[in-house]
Design a protein around this motif. Structure first.
Motif, short mmCIF file in Angstrom:
data_model
loop_
_atom_site.label_atom_id
_atom_site.label_comp_id
_atom_site.label_asym_id
_atom_site.label_seq_id
_atom_site.Cartn_x
_atom_site.Cartn_y
_atom_site.Cartn_z
N GLN A 42 0.82 -1.20 0.00
CA GLN A 42 0.00 0.00 0.00
C GLN A 42 0.86 1.26 0.00
O GLN A 42 0.56 2.22 -0.71
CB GLN A 42 -0.96 -0.01 1.18
CG GLN A 42 -2.03 -1.07 1.03
CD GLN A 42 -2.88 -1.24 2.28
OE1 GLN A 42 -2.50 -0.85 3.37
NE2 GLN A 42 -4.05 -1.86 2.10
N ALA A 45 2.46 1.55 -3.49
CA ALA A 45 1.44 1.92 -4.48
C ALA A 45 1.08 3.39 -4.35
O ALA A 45 1.03 4.13 -5.34
CB ALA A 45 0.20 1.05 -4.31
N VAL A 50 0.45 4.09 -8.19
CA VAL A 50 -0.01 2.88 -8.87
C VAL A 50 -1.17 2.31 -8.06
O VAL A 50 -1.09 2.28 -6.83
CB VAL A 50 1.14 1.85 -8.97
CG1 VAL A 50 0.67 0.55 -9.58
CG2 VAL A 50 2.31 2.42 -9.75
N PRO A 51 -2.25 1.87 -8.70
CA PRO A 51 -3.33 1.25 -7.92
C PRO A 51 -2.83 0.03 -7.15
O PRO A 51 -2.08 -0.79 -7.68
CB PRO A 51 -4.36 0.82 -8.99
CG PRO A 51 -4.00 1.59 -10.21
CD PRO A 51 -2.54 1.88 -10.13
N VAL A 52 -3.22 -0.06 -5.89
CA VAL A 52 -2.76 -1.16 -5.05
C VAL A 52 -3.18 -2.51 -5.63
O VAL A 52 -2.47 -3.50 -5.48
CB VAL A 52 -3.21 -0.98 -3.58
CG1 VAL A 52 -4.69 -1.24 -3.42
CG2 VAL A 52 -2.41 -1.86 -2.65
N GLU A 53 -4.30 -2.56 -6.32
CA GLU A 53 -4.75 -3.81 -6.95
C GLU A 53 -3.74 -4.28 -8.00
O GLU A 53 -3.54 -5.48 -8.16
CB GLU A 53 -6.13 -3.63 -7.61
CG GLU A 53 -7.24 -3.30 -6.64
CD GLU A 53 -7.30 -1.82 -6.26
OE1 GLU A 53 -7.96 -1.51 -5.26
OE2 GLU A 53 -6.68 -0.99 -6.96
N ALA A 54 -3.12 -3.33 -8.69
CA ALA A 54 -2.12 -3.69 -9.70
C ALA A 54 -0.86 -4.24 -9.04
O ALA A 54 -0.21 -5.15 -9.56
CB ALA A 54 -1.76 -2.48 -10.55
N ALA A 65 3.50 -1.16 -12.25
CA ALA A 65 3.03 -2.07 -11.20
C ALA A 65 4.16 -2.99 -10.75
O ALA A 65 4.33 -3.23 -9.54
CB ALA A 65 1.83 -2.88 -11.69
#
Length: 151
Positions: A42, A45, A50-54, A65
């Protein structure tokens, strides 16, 4: 398949000595390592946009990512003083992947701006309270804990 072997390794480690105190300590350490890995993901990201999901994705994903994931692995190793094997287990990766990530990020620290950002992230992560030990809730006048969260 490497993913299956890693999953089995996690399950084996969690079940090791399940009847004794050492098994419980091992399970607690694995949970703590996973929580620290999530915190490092987290932070990386957020810092790198960068999105944490990526960053959490099982595949490589975009170059951004992948770099954020490498930073997260590096932070888990350096800020939380986790061994490369423990970082690998917490991230669901191979130890050699974590070693490569740490070497790559260490090489990138030659850039003064990147180095300063990593220093800030390391300092922030080290200052975080342990996820296994939540902060104590404030007490009421009668000495009992309040029901509200304290952050």
């Amino acid at each position: 398949m490497p993913g299956m072997a890693l999953k089995q390794g996690v399950e084996d480690m969690e079940n090791m000595h399940a009847r004794g105190g050492q098994g419980r300590r091992t399970q607690d350490r694995v949970r703590l390592d996973r929580a620290r890995a999530q915190l490092a993901r987290q932070a990386a990201a957020f810092s790198l946009g960068v999105p944490v999901e990526a960053v959490q994705a099982t595949g490589r994903g975009t170059a951004e990512a992948a770099q954020a994931r490498q930073v997260a692995m590096y932070l888990a190793h350096v800020a939380f003083e986790m061994s490369l094997a423990r970082v690998a287990l917490a991230f669901g990766r191979d130890r050699s992947t974590v070693a490569h990530a740490c070497h790559k990020i260490e090489d990138m620290r030659d850039d003064a701006g990147f180095d300063a950002r990593l220093d800030d992230l390391e300092t922030s992560l080290r200052a975080m309270p342990s996820p296994a030990l939540p902060a104590a809730a404030p007490l009421n006048a009668d000495g009992r804990h309040r029901a509200e969260l304290c952050w």
